[in-house]
Scaffold this active site. Structure first.
Site, PDB file in Angstrom:
ATOM      1  CG  HIS A 192      -2.249  -0.702   0.940  1.00  0.00           C
ATOM      2  ND1 HIS A 192      -2.787  -1.645   1.805  1.00  0.00           N
ATOM      3  CD2 HIS A 192      -3.130  -0.610  -0.090  1.00  0.00           C
ATOM      4  CE1 HIS A 192      -3.937  -2.087   1.326  1.00  0.00           C
ATOM      5  NE2 HIS A 192      -4.161  -1.476   0.177  1.00  0.00           N
ATOM      6  CG  HIS A 292      -6.851  -1.396  -7.589  1.00  0.00           C
ATOM      7  ND1 HIS A 292      -7.785  -0.394  -7.435  1.00  0.00           N
ATOM      8  CD2 HIS A 292      -6.503  -1.772  -6.339  1.00  0.00           C
ATOM      9  CE1 HIS A 292      -7.971  -0.161  -6.153  1.00  0.00           C
ATOM     10  NE2 HIS A 292      -7.219  -0.986  -5.461  1.00  0.00           N
TER      11      HIS A 292
END
Length: 388
Positions: A192, A292
Protein backbone atom coordinates in the site's frame (compact mmCIF):
# COMPACT_ATOMS: atom_id res chain seq x y z
CA UNK A 1 -29.03 7.44 -30.91
CA UNK A 2 -28.43 10.25 -28.40
CA UNK A 3 -27.80 10.43 -24.67
CA UNK A 4 -30.68 12.25 -23.00
CA UNK A 5 -30.04 11.80 -19.27
CA UNK A 6 -27.35 10.87 -16.76
CA UNK A 7 -28.27 9.74 -13.25
CA UNK A 8 -26.06 8.87 -10.29
CA UNK A 9 -26.60 6.52 -7.36
CA UNK A 10 -24.36 5.83 -4.36
CA UNK A 11 -24.25 2.54 -2.49
CA UNK A 12 -22.71 3.04 0.96
CA UNK A 13 -20.79 0.63 3.18
CA UNK A 14 -18.82 1.40 6.36
CA UNK A 15 -15.55 1.77 4.44
CA UNK A 16 -16.36 2.48 0.78
CA UNK A 17 -18.88 4.30 -1.37
CA UNK A 18 -19.73 2.71 -4.72
CA UNK A 19 -20.93 5.27 -7.27
CA UNK A 20 -23.17 4.03 -10.09
CA UNK A 21 -23.98 6.04 -13.20
CA UNK A 22 -26.92 5.36 -15.50
CA UNK A 23 -26.77 6.77 -19.02
CA UNK A 24 -30.15 6.96 -20.79
CA UNK A 25 -30.67 7.20 -24.56
CA UNK A 26 -33.55 8.41 -26.70
CA UNK A 27 -33.91 4.82 -28.00
CA UNK A 28 -34.78 3.58 -24.51
CA UNK A 29 -31.48 1.80 -23.87
CA UNK A 30 -29.80 2.39 -20.52
CA UNK A 31 -26.14 1.76 -19.78
CA UNK A 32 -24.48 1.57 -16.39
CA UNK A 33 -21.00 2.34 -15.07
CA UNK A 34 -19.36 2.31 -11.66
CA UNK A 35 -16.38 3.48 -9.68
CA UNK A 36 -15.29 3.40 -6.06
CA UNK A 37 -14.00 6.62 -4.51
CA UNK A 38 -12.14 7.03 -1.23
CA UNK A 39 -13.31 10.22 0.44
CA UNK A 40 -14.14 12.04 -2.82
CA UNK A 41 -17.61 10.80 -3.66
CA UNK A 42 -19.27 14.21 -3.42
CA UNK A 43 -16.59 15.74 -5.62
CA UNK A 44 -17.21 13.01 -8.20
CA UNK A 45 -20.96 13.65 -8.16
CA UNK A 46 -20.34 17.36 -8.65
CA UNK A 47 -18.04 16.74 -11.58
CA UNK A 48 -20.51 14.38 -13.23
CA UNK A 49 -23.28 16.96 -12.97
CA UNK A 50 -21.11 19.50 -14.79
CA UNK A 51 -19.74 17.00 -17.31
CA UNK A 52 -23.22 15.79 -18.23
CA UNK A 53 -24.21 19.34 -19.15
CA UNK A 54 -20.95 20.25 -20.87
CA UNK A 55 -20.07 17.04 -22.70
CA UNK A 56 -22.38 14.05 -22.35
CA UNK A 57 -25.97 15.05 -23.08
CA UNK A 58 -26.71 14.93 -26.79
CA UNK A 59 -23.75 12.67 -27.55
CA UNK A 60 -24.02 9.46 -29.54
CA UNK A 61 -23.03 6.63 -27.13
CA UNK A 62 -21.40 4.78 -30.04
CA UNK A 63 -18.87 7.62 -30.38
CA UNK A 64 -16.98 6.63 -27.26
CA UNK A 65 -13.56 7.89 -28.39
CA UNK A 66 -14.90 11.35 -29.12
CA UNK A 67 -16.79 11.57 -25.84
CA UNK A 68 -13.81 10.47 -23.75
CA UNK A 69 -11.55 12.95 -25.53
CA UNK A 70 -13.94 15.84 -24.89
CA UNK A 71 -14.37 14.95 -21.23
CA UNK A 72 -10.63 14.56 -20.75
CA UNK A 73 -9.40 17.60 -22.65
CA UNK A 74 -12.39 19.84 -23.22
CA UNK A 75 -12.22 21.53 -19.82
CA UNK A 76 -8.56 22.55 -20.30
CA UNK A 77 -7.55 21.68 -16.73
CA UNK A 78 -5.48 18.53 -16.36
CA UNK A 79 -7.60 15.48 -15.56
CA UNK A 80 -6.87 13.76 -12.24
CA UNK A 81 -8.51 11.05 -10.16
CA UNK A 82 -11.96 12.64 -9.99
CA UNK A 83 -12.26 13.55 -13.67
CA UNK A 84 -10.84 10.23 -14.89
CA UNK A 85 -13.20 8.36 -12.56
CA UNK A 86 -16.16 10.30 -13.90
CA UNK A 87 -15.07 9.57 -17.46
CA UNK A 88 -14.75 5.89 -16.57
CA UNK A 89 -18.33 5.66 -15.31
CA UNK A 90 -19.78 7.27 -18.43
CA UNK A 91 -17.45 5.38 -20.77
CA UNK A 92 -18.31 1.93 -19.47
CA UNK A 93 -22.01 2.85 -19.53
CA UNK A 94 -21.61 3.66 -23.23
CA UNK A 95 -19.99 0.27 -23.85
CA UNK A 96 -22.94 -1.29 -22.03
CA UNK A 97 -25.33 0.54 -24.36
CA UNK A 98 -23.41 -0.43 -27.49
CA UNK A 99 -23.33 -4.07 -26.45
CA UNK A 100 -27.06 -4.07 -25.73
CA UNK A 101 -27.82 -2.35 -29.04
CA UNK A 102 -25.81 -4.97 -30.96
CA UNK A 103 -26.84 -7.94 -28.82
CA UNK A 104 -23.21 -8.77 -27.93
CA UNK A 105 -21.13 -8.91 -24.74
CA UNK A 106 -18.59 -6.10 -24.62
CA UNK A 107 -15.57 -8.40 -24.88
CA UNK A 108 -16.70 -9.42 -28.37
CA UNK A 109 -16.66 -5.77 -29.42
CA UNK A 110 -13.09 -5.37 -28.11
CA UNK A 111 -11.62 -8.05 -30.34
CA UNK A 112 -12.99 -11.28 -28.91
CA UNK A 113 -11.77 -13.65 -26.25
CA UNK A 114 -8.24 -14.93 -25.76
CA UNK A 115 -9.25 -17.10 -22.77
CA UNK A 116 -12.29 -19.10 -21.69
CA UNK A 117 -12.16 -18.21 -17.99
CA UNK A 118 -10.61 -15.52 -15.80
CA UNK A 119 -8.47 -16.29 -12.78
CA UNK A 120 -9.40 -14.37 -9.62
CA UNK A 121 -7.76 -13.59 -6.32
CA UNK A 122 -9.56 -12.79 -3.09
CA UNK A 123 -9.16 -9.59 -1.12
CA UNK A 124 -11.12 -8.21 1.83
CA UNK A 125 -10.98 -11.59 3.61
CA UNK A 126 -8.78 -10.66 6.58
CA UNK A 127 -11.25 -8.50 8.54
CA UNK A 128 -10.14 -10.29 11.72
CA UNK A 129 -7.91 -9.63 14.69
CA UNK A 130 -4.34 -9.15 13.55
CA UNK A 131 -2.95 -12.40 14.93
CA UNK A 132 -1.39 -15.40 13.18
CA UNK A 133 -4.20 -17.64 14.42
CA UNK A 134 -6.97 -15.41 13.04
CA UNK A 135 -5.20 -14.85 9.71
CA UNK A 136 -4.60 -18.59 9.41
CA UNK A 137 -8.30 -19.39 9.89
CA UNK A 138 -9.44 -16.61 7.54
CA UNK A 139 -7.01 -17.70 4.80
CA UNK A 140 -8.22 -21.28 5.15
CA UNK A 141 -11.79 -20.08 4.52
CA UNK A 142 -10.67 -18.43 1.25
CA UNK A 143 -9.17 -21.67 -0.03
CA UNK A 144 -12.22 -23.63 1.12
CA UNK A 145 -14.29 -21.33 -1.09
CA UNK A 146 -12.26 -22.42 -4.11
CA UNK A 147 -9.81 -19.54 -4.56
CA UNK A 148 -6.27 -20.42 -5.56
CA UNK A 149 -4.88 -16.94 -4.89
CA UNK A 150 -5.35 -14.31 -2.20
CA UNK A 151 -3.87 -10.96 -1.21
CA UNK A 152 -3.16 -9.36 2.15
CA UNK A 153 -1.56 -6.30 3.70
CA UNK A 154 -0.06 -7.65 6.94
CA UNK A 155 1.63 -4.40 7.98
CA UNK A 156 -0.97 -2.80 10.25
CA UNK A 157 -0.74 0.97 10.29
CA UNK A 158 2.96 0.92 9.37
CA UNK A 159 4.58 3.78 7.52
CA UNK A 160 8.13 4.42 6.22
CA UNK A 161 9.78 1.87 8.53
CA UNK A 162 8.61 -0.84 10.91
CA UNK A 163 10.16 -1.44 14.31
CA UNK A 164 11.89 -4.79 14.74
CA UNK A 165 9.03 -6.32 16.75
CA UNK A 166 6.38 -5.06 14.34
CA UNK A 167 8.36 -6.30 11.36
CA UNK A 168 8.56 -9.78 12.90
CA UNK A 169 4.83 -9.71 13.69
CA UNK A 170 3.90 -8.70 10.14
CA UNK A 171 6.05 -11.47 8.69
CA UNK A 172 4.47 -13.97 11.09
CA UNK A 173 1.06 -13.19 9.55
CA UNK A 174 2.33 -14.08 6.08
CA UNK A 175 3.91 -17.23 7.49
CA UNK A 176 0.55 -18.20 9.02
CA UNK A 177 -1.22 -17.65 5.71
CA UNK A 178 1.31 -19.76 3.81
CA UNK A 179 0.88 -22.52 6.37
CA UNK A 180 -2.91 -22.31 5.99
CA UNK A 181 -3.08 -22.40 2.20
CA UNK A 182 -0.20 -24.74 1.39
CA UNK A 183 2.52 -24.40 -1.24
CA UNK A 184 0.39 -24.19 -4.38
CA UNK A 185 -1.87 -21.21 -3.60
CA UNK A 186 -0.61 -17.79 -4.66
CA UNK A 187 -0.01 -15.29 -1.85
CA UNK A 188 0.15 -11.67 -3.02
CA UNK A 189 1.63 -9.20 -0.53
CA UNK A 190 0.28 -5.64 -0.51
CA UNK A 191 2.42 -2.82 0.88
CA UNK A 192 0.00 0.00 0.00
CA UNK A 193 2.82 2.44 -0.73
CA UNK A 194 3.84 2.43 2.92
CA UNK A 195 7.60 2.18 2.91
CA UNK A 196 10.86 3.87 2.05
CA UNK A 197 12.76 1.85 -0.57
CA UNK A 198 15.28 0.38 1.87
CA UNK A 199 12.51 -0.86 4.17
CA UNK A 200 10.50 -2.38 1.34
CA UNK A 201 13.65 -4.24 0.21
CA UNK A 202 14.37 -5.45 3.74
CA UNK A 203 10.82 -6.70 4.31
CA UNK A 204 10.64 -8.37 0.90
CA UNK A 205 13.83 -10.28 1.70
CA UNK A 206 12.27 -11.55 4.92
CA UNK A 207 9.19 -12.70 2.99
CA UNK A 208 11.12 -14.54 0.29
CA UNK A 209 10.81 -17.96 1.94
CA UNK A 210 7.00 -17.72 1.62
CA UNK A 211 7.27 -17.16 -2.15
CA UNK A 212 4.96 -14.18 -2.66
CA UNK A 213 3.50 -13.98 -6.15
CA UNK A 214 4.20 -10.28 -6.07
CA UNK A 215 5.04 -7.38 -3.78
CA UNK A 216 2.56 -4.60 -4.45
CA UNK A 217 3.16 -0.84 -4.31
CA UNK A 218 6.25 -1.07 -2.09
CA UNK A 219 6.80 2.72 -2.00
CA UNK A 220 4.49 5.75 -2.30
CA UNK A 221 3.27 6.16 -5.89
CA UNK A 222 4.49 9.69 -6.61
CA UNK A 223 8.19 8.94 -7.24
CA UNK A 224 8.75 6.27 -9.86
CA UNK A 225 12.53 6.44 -9.53
CA UNK A 226 12.13 5.44 -5.88
CA UNK A 227 9.97 2.55 -7.07
CA UNK A 228 12.69 1.52 -9.51
CA UNK A 229 15.22 1.59 -6.66
CA UNK A 230 12.99 -0.67 -4.57
CA UNK A 231 12.27 -3.00 -7.47
CA UNK A 232 15.97 -3.41 -8.17
CA UNK A 233 16.46 -4.80 -4.67
CA UNK A 234 13.34 -6.99 -4.48
CA UNK A 235 13.62 -10.52 -5.83
CA UNK A 236 9.84 -11.06 -6.09
CA UNK A 237 7.84 -9.55 -8.97
CA UNK A 238 6.79 -5.97 -8.24
CA UNK A 239 3.26 -4.76 -8.99
CA UNK A 240 1.90 -1.22 -8.94
CA UNK A 241 -0.33 1.29 -10.71
CA UNK A 242 -3.71 1.60 -9.00
CA UNK A 243 -3.03 5.27 -8.18
CA UNK A 244 -1.96 6.28 -11.68
CA UNK A 245 -4.93 7.91 -13.39
CA UNK A 246 -3.71 8.59 -16.92
CA UNK A 247 -2.12 6.00 -19.22
CA UNK A 248 0.41 8.62 -20.35
CA UNK A 249 1.81 8.66 -16.80
CA UNK A 250 2.78 5.02 -17.18
CA UNK A 251 5.40 5.98 -19.76
CA UNK A 252 8.06 6.72 -17.12
CA UNK A 253 7.25 3.49 -15.30
CA UNK A 254 7.85 1.50 -18.48
CA UNK A 255 10.98 3.48 -19.31
CA UNK A 256 12.43 2.75 -15.85
CA UNK A 257 11.45 -0.92 -15.89
CA UNK A 258 10.10 -0.24 -12.41
CA UNK A 259 7.38 -2.91 -12.30
CA UNK A 260 6.74 -6.41 -13.59
CA UNK A 261 2.96 -6.17 -13.29
CA UNK A 262 0.76 -3.09 -13.69
CA UNK A 263 -2.52 -2.66 -11.84
CA UNK A 264 -4.63 0.01 -13.52
CA UNK A 265 -8.07 0.62 -12.05
CA UNK A 266 -10.62 0.80 -14.87
CA UNK A 267 -12.79 2.98 -12.63
CA UNK A 268 -10.03 5.58 -12.21
CA UNK A 269 -8.21 5.40 -15.56
CA UNK A 270 -10.99 6.57 -17.84
CA UNK A 271 -12.74 3.27 -18.49
CA UNK A 272 -12.44 0.11 -20.53
CA UNK A 273 -10.99 1.60 -23.73
CA UNK A 274 -8.29 3.61 -21.99
CA UNK A 275 -7.23 0.58 -19.96
CA UNK A 276 -7.23 -1.61 -23.08
CA UNK A 277 -4.84 0.84 -24.75
CA UNK A 278 -2.59 0.81 -21.69
CA UNK A 279 -2.59 -2.99 -21.65
CA UNK A 280 -1.46 -2.99 -25.29
CA UNK A 281 1.43 -0.68 -24.41
CA UNK A 282 2.32 -2.91 -21.47
CA UNK A 283 2.37 -5.87 -23.84
CA UNK A 284 5.12 -4.21 -25.89
CA UNK A 285 7.17 -4.04 -22.66
CA UNK A 286 6.42 -7.69 -21.79
CA UNK A 287 4.58 -6.49 -18.70
CA UNK A 288 1.54 -8.27 -17.28
CA UNK A 289 -1.75 -6.60 -16.30
CA UNK A 290 -3.63 -7.41 -13.10
CA UNK A 291 -6.33 -4.73 -12.75
CA UNK A 292 -7.01 -3.20 -9.37
CA UNK A 293 -10.66 -3.61 -8.42
CA UNK A 294 -12.34 -2.59 -5.18
CA UNK A 295 -15.67 -2.05 -6.92
CA UNK A 296 -19.04 -3.73 -6.89
CA UNK A 297 -20.65 -5.89 -9.58
CA UNK A 298 -20.67 -3.36 -12.44
CA UNK A 299 -17.00 -2.45 -12.15
CA UNK A 300 -16.11 -6.11 -11.69
CA UNK A 301 -18.06 -6.94 -14.85
CA UNK A 302 -16.13 -4.27 -16.77
CA UNK A 303 -12.90 -5.87 -15.59
CA UNK A 304 -14.01 -9.29 -16.81
CA UNK A 305 -14.74 -7.97 -20.29
CA UNK A 306 -11.27 -6.41 -20.42
CA UNK A 307 -9.63 -9.58 -19.11
CA UNK A 308 -11.39 -11.74 -21.69
CA UNK A 309 -9.69 -10.00 -24.63
CA UNK A 310 -6.31 -8.96 -23.16
CA UNK A 311 -3.41 -11.30 -24.03
CA UNK A 312 -1.15 -10.11 -21.19
CA UNK A 313 -3.85 -10.23 -18.52
CA UNK A 314 -2.68 -12.07 -15.38
CA UNK A 315 -5.30 -12.22 -12.62
CA UNK A 316 -8.37 -10.29 -11.40
CA UNK A 317 -8.85 -8.81 -7.91
CA UNK A 318 -12.22 -9.49 -6.27
CA UNK A 319 -13.47 -8.25 -2.89
CA UNK A 320 -17.15 -9.04 -2.84
CA UNK A 321 -17.08 -12.67 -1.81
CA UNK A 322 -15.66 -11.59 1.55
CA UNK A 323 -16.19 -7.84 2.06
CA UNK A 324 -19.77 -6.48 1.90
CA UNK A 325 -21.02 -9.53 0.01
CA UNK A 326 -24.47 -7.97 -0.20
CA UNK A 327 -23.21 -5.39 -2.73
CA UNK A 328 -23.56 -8.06 -5.40
CA UNK A 329 -27.32 -7.49 -5.22
CA UNK A 330 -26.85 -3.95 -6.55
CA UNK A 331 -26.43 -5.35 -10.08
CA UNK A 332 -27.23 -9.05 -10.50
CA UNK A 333 -25.83 -11.00 -13.43
CA UNK A 334 -22.11 -11.22 -12.62
CA UNK A 335 -20.68 -14.73 -13.00
CA UNK A 336 -19.59 -16.17 -9.62
CA UNK A 337 -16.07 -17.31 -8.83
CA UNK A 338 -15.98 -21.10 -9.15
CA UNK A 339 -12.80 -23.03 -8.33
CA UNK A 340 -10.87 -19.78 -8.45
CA UNK A 341 -12.13 -18.54 -11.83
CA UNK A 342 -14.83 -16.33 -13.29
CA UNK A 343 -16.64 -17.56 -16.39
CA UNK A 344 -16.84 -15.09 -19.27
CA UNK A 345 -19.95 -12.88 -19.26
CA UNK A 346 -22.34 -13.94 -22.00
CA UNK A 347 -25.20 -11.43 -21.89
CA UNK A 348 -25.24 -8.30 -24.11
CA UNK A 349 -23.37 -5.27 -22.87
CA UNK A 350 -21.71 -5.65 -19.49
CA UNK A 351 -24.21 -8.36 -18.60
CA UNK A 352 -25.46 -6.94 -15.30
CA UNK A 353 -28.67 -5.06 -14.43
CA UNK A 354 -28.66 -2.22 -11.92
CA UNK A 355 -31.18 -2.42 -9.08
CA UNK A 356 -31.68 1.17 -7.95
CA UNK A 357 -33.98 0.10 -5.12
CA UNK A 358 -31.24 -2.00 -3.55
CA UNK A 359 -28.83 0.92 -3.86
CA UNK A 360 -31.34 3.35 -2.33
CA UNK A 361 -31.64 1.04 0.67
CA UNK A 362 -27.89 1.46 1.32
CA UNK A 363 -27.17 5.22 1.29
CA UNK A 364 -23.71 6.62 1.78
CA UNK A 365 -22.47 6.63 5.36
CA UNK A 366 -19.73 9.13 4.61
CA UNK A 367 -17.13 6.35 4.54
CA UNK A 368 -13.60 7.37 5.46
CA UNK A 369 -10.88 4.79 4.97
CA UNK A 370 -7.44 5.51 6.49
CA UNK A 371 -4.72 2.92 5.87
CA UNK A 372 -2.54 4.49 8.54
CA UNK A 373 -5.10 4.08 11.35
CA UNK A 374 -5.03 1.18 13.78
CA UNK A 375 -7.62 -1.44 12.88
CA UNK A 376 -8.07 -0.33 9.25
CA UNK A 377 -7.95 -3.95 8.11
CA UNK A 378 -11.28 -4.63 9.86
CA UNK A 379 -12.94 -2.45 7.19
CA UNK A 380 -15.73 -1.39 9.50
CA UNK A 381 -16.61 -4.90 10.64
CA UNK A 382 -15.96 -3.85 14.23
CA UNK A 383 -16.71 -0.11 14.47
CA UNK A 384 -15.07 0.31 17.87
CA UNK A 385 -11.72 -0.70 16.34
CA UNK A 386 -12.15 1.06 13.05
CA UNK A 387 -9.72 3.71 11.96
CA UNK A 388 -11.05 6.91 10.42
Amino acid sequence: MKIVDVRTHVYGTPWRDLTYVQVFTDDGLVGVGETRMLGHTQALLGYLAEAARNHVLGSDPFDIESLVDRMKRGDYGRAGEIVMSGIACVEMACWDIVGKALGQPVWRLLGGKVRDRIKAYANGWYTVERTPEEFHAAARAVVDRGYRALKLDPFGAGRWELGRAERRHSISLVEAVRDAVGPDVEILVEMHGRFAPHEAIRIAASLAEFEPGWVEEPVPPENLKALAKAAAGIDAPVATGERIHDRTEYRELFDLGAADIIQPDIGHLGGIGETRKLAATAETHFTLVAPHNVGGPVLTAANLHLAACTPNFMIQEHFNDFADEEVKLAAPGLPPVVDGYFALPTEPGLGVTLDVDVIAAHPSRGAHFDLYADGWELRGSQPSRRGG
